[in-house]
Design a protein around this motif. Sequence first.
Motif, short mmCIF file in Angstrom:
data_model
loop_
_atom_site.label_atom_id
_atom_site.label_comp_id
_atom_site.label_asym_id
_atom_site.label_seq_id
_atom_site.Cartn_x
_atom_site.Cartn_y
_atom_site.Cartn_z
N MET A 94 0.78 -1.23 0.06
CA MET A 94 0.11 0.05 -0.06
C MET A 94 0.79 1.29 -0.02
N LEU A 95 1.84 1.21 0.76
CA LEU A 95 2.82 2.36 0.68
C LEU A 95 3.59 2.45 -0.72
N TYR A 96 3.99 1.81 -1.38
CA TYR A 96 4.25 1.98 -2.60
C TYR A 96 3.55 2.17 -3.61
N SER A 97 2.41 1.97 -3.33
CA SER A 97 1.40 2.25 -4.33
C SER A 97 1.43 3.80 -4.61
N VAL A 98 1.88 4.61 -3.64
CA VAL A 98 1.97 6.02 -4.00
C VAL A 98 2.50 6.43 -5.55
N SER A 99 3.83 5.63 -5.79
CA SER A 99 4.19 5.93 -7.24
C SER A 99 3.47 5.80 -8.16
N ALA A 100 2.27 4.81 -8.11
CA ALA A 100 1.46 4.59 -9.50
C ALA A 100 0.43 5.83 -9.17
N THR A 101 -0.05 5.95 -8.15
CA THR A 101 -0.85 7.23 -8.36
C THR A 101 -0.25 8.36 -8.83
N ALA A 102 0.81 8.85 -8.22
CA ALA A 102 1.23 10.18 -8.55
C ALA A 102 1.64 10.23 -9.97
N THR A 103 2.26 9.07 -10.41
CA THR A 103 2.32 9.00 -11.94
C THR A 103 1.32 9.08 -12.69
N GLY A 104 0.35 8.54 -12.43
CA GLY A 104 -0.95 8.62 -13.21
C GLY A 104 -1.73 9.86 -13.07
N VAL A 105 -1.66 10.70 -12.13
CA VAL A 105 -1.99 12.05 -12.01
C VAL A 105 -1.10 13.11 -12.81
N ALA A 106 0.17 12.70 -12.46
CA ALA A 106 1.11 13.77 -13.36
C ALA A 106 0.94 13.63 -14.59
N GLN A 107 0.74 12.39 -15.25
CA GLN A 107 0.57 12.12 -16.67
C GLN A 107 -0.78 13.14 -17.10
#
Length: 286
Positions: A94-107
């Motif tokens: 759950m902690l490392y899921s931050v990367s996928a969320t942040a990348t999707g929003v940044a895209q």
Amino acid sequence: MTAAPPRAAAPPAPSAFPSGGGLRRALDHGWVMTVRNLQHDVRAPAEVLLSLCIPLMMVLVFGYVFGEGMAHPGTGGSEGFRAFLMPGIFVMAMLYSVSATATGVAQDADKAVIGRFRSMPMASSALLTGRAAADMLRALLETGVLIGCGLLIGWNWQGTGGEALQAIGLVLLFRFAMTWVGIYLGLAVRNPSLVGLVVYPLAFPLGVLSTTFTPPRLMPAPVAAVAEWNPVSSVVNAARELFGNPGVGGDSWVAQHPLLMAVVWPLAILAVCVPPAVARFRQLSR
């Protein structure tokens, strides 16, 4: 000569966003954006698969390769250490899921998708709620896969089914908080290539300086204090207690109240991250 009759106007193209007002409109539009984000995951499943590879590799490496050497008194050998480890792996995923969320929003921000959606007749909240809802549905899938992996290596919960569901609920509450951390970082950085470099230096210390792999009593006193007050540790300790798996114990107040802190920490993170994320979103949408 008679004039040609006026040509009938073409009917307006149907909108993907249902009409209506108030809360129902916001929920409907949020669901449309949720489906849109899930369709991206289906069309490009590599990101979802890679997000599952990290926790699965951690199970194999720390559970089998280093399990005998990392097992400490109170866990019952390497098999007991795997039972000790699995709740921590759930939280680490759950902690490392931050990367996928942040990348999707940044895209979305980098491609000006946010501005195009804001020009459509849709609730402004739908972009953020749709992202959060899609990530939580992904979290359910990831949790199910990790539970299946844990059962295959001999892990199981020793408490009741209700307690196990409570443990999963706390893990998902932590994921919800991490989702909003990712939303804020994605809106703040807006560079899909850079945001991953920002996330991991933040997430890695939180994961390592915790009770995921080692109890605080085996750490130096200053490090142990940091680990005990780490939000990750509170969620991991609460999950171990509810699953009935070996725990770390401790005499400090935070170690003796893991269930309370496993709720307090995510709510505090949400209180800190949601308002600036919404403010940043409004700035980008102007």
